[in-house]
Design an enzyme around this catalytic site. Structure first.
Site, PDB file in Angstrom:
ATOM      1  N   GLY A  76       0.802  -1.211   0.000  1.00  0.00           N
ATOM      2  CA  GLY A  76       0.000   0.000   0.000  1.00  0.00           C
ATOM      3  C   GLY A  76       0.836   1.262   0.000  1.00  0.00           C
ATOM      4  N   HIS A 145       2.227   8.772  -4.268  1.00  0.00           N
ATOM      5  CA  HIS A 145       1.925  10.138  -4.663  1.00  0.00           C
ATOM      6  C   HIS A 145       2.782  11.182  -3.950  1.00  0.00           C
ATOM      7  CE1 HIS A 145      -1.157   8.302  -6.884  1.00  0.00           C
ATOM      8  NE2 HIS A 145      -2.005   9.308  -6.941  1.00  0.00           N
TER       9      HIS A 145
END
Length: 221
Positions: A76, A145
């Site tokens: 993740g 990101h």
């Protein structure tokens, strides 16, 4: 970018899969993948999560007779960790207490009937990119990101896009108020354009499709 659309059953599998990409951006990704597949080279994405976008790349790869590659450590990204808006408790391995999206990804591909058209590269993007030495028809950047991760994905994979191939960048938000994860993909998008090696060919929502126009990327691009 005008192009073919996925079959209804593929689109249905995409919509049913766990993930965040909206349909309009998915259709644009599929069209880009179908176009890039004509080069006869593999199609690669950075950032697998549970395989929602992989379905589209895999089907486009199947139609073109090439292979879809997907890179992820499956633990993740930052915004998917506990306490963040994009966290899904179902992705946590109860035995070790860490995210593990690999089982969900494998189930996604199995349900879509696309397992044999995908090679999953399980590991961190910079480590895999450092040992990669083959040209790619498409690179889809949709990993972490932060500036650190987005730039590492660009630096590691953009040089492998073949002439005429496509670099696709997701979550490009010019206005910092538009998206809490920040503007790292937007800055990578600008960096690609400023390199002189890519030109923009289409926009769909936060998805940007760029085409490789030169053999090299300037060191400070």
């Amino acid at each position: 970018m005008p192009g073919p659309a996925p079959k209804p059953e593929i689109l249905a599998a995409f919509e049913a899969a766990k993930g965040f990409m909206p349909v309009d951006e998915g259709l644009a990704l599929y069209a880009a993948a179908a176009e890039a597949g004509r080069l006869g080279l593999p199609l690669l994405e950075v950032g697998t999560y549970c395989g929602r976008s992989t379905i589209l790349l895999a089907d486009a790869a199947r139609e073109a007779g090439v292979t879809a590659l997907t890179v992820d450590h499956h633990r993740g990204s930052e915004e998917q960790q506990p306490g963040w808006d994009y966290h899904d408790p179902e992705t946590v391995d109860p035995e070790i207490g860490l995210m593990d999206t690999l089982p969900a990804f494998r189930r996604t591909l199995h349900k879509a009937g696309l397992e044999e058209h995908v090679v999953a590269l399980v590991g961190r993007s910079p480590q895999i990119a450092a040992i990669w030495n083959s040209p790619l028809g498409l690179v889809f950047v949709d990993g972490g990101h932060t500036d650190e991760h987005a730039n590492a994905d660009y630096e590691g994979w953009a040089p492998h896009v073949a002439a005429g191939g496509l670099l696709v960048i997701h979550d490009v938000f010019p206005d910092p108020e538009d998206e809490f994860t920040g503007q790292a993909p937007y800055r990578v998008y600008l960096r690609a354009l400023e390199s002189g090696a890519f030109t923009e060919v289409s926009v769909a929502g936060s998805l940007r499709v760029l085409q490789r126009t030169e053999a090299g990327i300037r060191a400070h691009g």
